[in-house]
Design an enzyme around this catalytic site. Structure first.
Site, mmCIF file in Angstrom:
data_model
loop_
_atom_site.group_PDB
_atom_site.id
_atom_site.type_symbol
_atom_site.label_atom_id
_atom_site.label_comp_id
_atom_site.label_asym_id
_atom_site.label_seq_id
_atom_site.Cartn_x
_atom_site.Cartn_y
_atom_site.Cartn_z
ATOM 1 N N ASP A 62 32.438 44.755 50.201
ATOM 2 C CA ASP A 62 32.960 43.492 49.653
ATOM 3 C C ASP A 62 34.474 43.387 49.770
ATOM 4 O OD1 ASP A 62 33.466 45.519 47.856
ATOM 5 O OD2 ASP A 62 32.274 44.695 46.230
ATOM 6 N N ASN A 128 28.515 45.885 34.123
ATOM 7 C CA ASN A 128 27.459 44.898 33.848
ATOM 8 C C ASN A 128 26.265 45.052 34.800
ATOM 9 O OD1 ASN A 128 28.388 43.895 36.258
ATOM 10 N ND2 ASN A 128 28.999 41.892 35.486
ATOM 11 N N HIS A 130 26.490 45.361 38.178
ATOM 12 C CA HIS A 130 26.626 44.838 39.543
ATOM 13 C C HIS A 130 26.772 45.955 40.580
ATOM 14 C CE1 HIS A 130 31.262 44.388 39.037
ATOM 15 N NE2 HIS A 130 31.090 45.273 39.990
ATOM 16 N N GLU A 135 26.585 40.050 41.153
ATOM 17 C CA GLU A 135 26.662 39.987 39.695
ATOM 18 C C GLU A 135 25.281 39.741 39.075
ATOM 19 O OE1 GLU A 135 29.256 40.940 38.266
ATOM 20 O OE2 GLU A 135 31.050 39.757 38.651
HETATM 21 C C1 GLP Z 1 34.129 46.685 41.797
HETATM 22 C C2 GLP Z 1 33.451 46.850 43.152
HETATM 23 C C3 GLP Z 1 32.173 47.652 43.024
HETATM 24 C C4 GLP Z 1 32.420 48.905 42.211
HETATM 25 C C5 GLP Z 1 32.884 48.521 40.829
HETATM 26 C C6 GLP Z 1 33.056 49.704 39.900
HETATM 27 O O1 GLP Z 1 33.631 45.643 41.067
HETATM 28 N N1 GLP Z 1 33.156 45.599 43.750
HETATM 29 O O2 GLP Z 1 31.705 47.981 44.327
HETATM 30 O O3 GLP Z 1 31.246 49.673 42.150
HETATM 31 O O4 GLP Z 1 34.126 47.855 40.995
HETATM 32 O O5 GLP Z 1 34.356 50.210 39.911
HETATM 33 P P1 GLP Z 1 34.730 51.623 39.338
HETATM 34 O O6 GLP Z 1 34.120 52.623 40.274
HETATM 35 O O7 GLP Z 1 36.228 51.659 39.378
HETATM 36 O O8 GLP Z 1 34.176 51.718 37.981
#
Ligand code: GLP
Length: 239
Positions: A62, A128, A130, A135
């Site tokens: 993404d 949440n 995702h 989402e």
């Molecule tokens: C973002 C990314 C996700 C990732 C998430 C969690 O929203 N789009 O791909 O898994 O963050 O981030 P973290 O690993 O910093 O908790």
């Protein structure tokens, strides 16, 4: 789904690295990669390893809409900073967040995914539930598309942005259907703020309300957790 709980996130990252190397030993591979703090341990192990990735490809999940690859908070910048500048790949793909035609950019990305099926997909997890930027509420049959981020995701990701700079509210993400096409998937989740989503993803019936629960439909998936992220699971899971 294989669920494994480790004492620390560093042990979980080691395990993910071993799985990745198993894939690598099969020959040139295509890796689906994620951003966020969760995969950083794995990327560090890749960087510090003697392995050469110059015959492999990487396709990221993404990107924020509105951030160019030179913006320090863009996912393109992140990947370059932590992995690609240190371990060159044959080719790397990340959606272009400043494409003039976002819809066309999504279609182009789907073509890349069709051309290069993902051998191993790395995933983190939003608090949440995702995955990528799919989402809660995202249907399981989506391909690459543009999404409106939820308030909770914008809040979670504010920590990466400095000086009160606003987190973009929209993103391009690979869809759940594309993620499920990967031959193997590793989702890592660390910390107590992931525990609720992990319980929903693993122990409750699969539902778009928790996008990560789609992984219940994928037999070759490893969920690698530290004890905090596993703390709301009722089942017995051992490393
Ligand atoms: C973002 C990314 C996700 C990732 C998430 C969690 O929203 N789009 O791909 O898994 O963050 O981030 P973290 O690993 O910093 O908790």
């Amino acid at each position: 789904m294989h669920v494994k709980v480790f004492k620390t996130k560093s042990e979980a990252s080691d395990y993910a690295f071993q799985l990745l190397i198993k894939q690598k030993d099969l020959g040139p591979s295509t890796y689906g990669l994620a951003t966020g703090s969760t995969p950083l341990g794995l990327y560090q192990l890749m960087v510090n390893s003697e392995y050469d990735f110059s015959q492999d490809q990487a396709i990221n999940l993404d990107e924020y809409i509105g951030l160019s690859k030179d913006h320090p908070q863009s996912y393109a910048y992140f990947m370059n900073q932590y992995l690609f500048s240190k371990k060159p790949f044959k080719a790397t793909y990340i959606p272009n967040g400043v494409a003039e035609e976002i819809h066309q950019e999504c279609l182009n990305y789907d073509q890349i995914l069709e051309q290069w099926p993902i051998d191993l997909q790395i995933l983190g997890l939003g608090s949440n539930g995702h995955i990528g930027f799919n989402e809660p509420g995202s249907s399981f049959d989506t391909k690459t598309h543009c999404v409106q981020l939820t308030e909770s995701t914008i809040k979670d990701n504010q920590r990466f942005f400095e000086n009160n700079e606003k987190v973009p509210s929209r993103a391009i993400t690979m869809g759940i259907d594309s993620i499920l096409k990967a031959k193997q998937i590793i989702l890592m989740a660390f910390g107590e703020n992931k525990a609720h989503a992990i319980r929903q993803a693993i122990e409750l019936p699969a539902s778009p309300l928790c996008p990560a629960s789609c992984l219940q439909q994928h037999a070759n998936t490893f969920i690698l957790l530290d004890e905090e992220a596993a703390s709301q699971l009722s089942g017995e899971y051992n490393a």
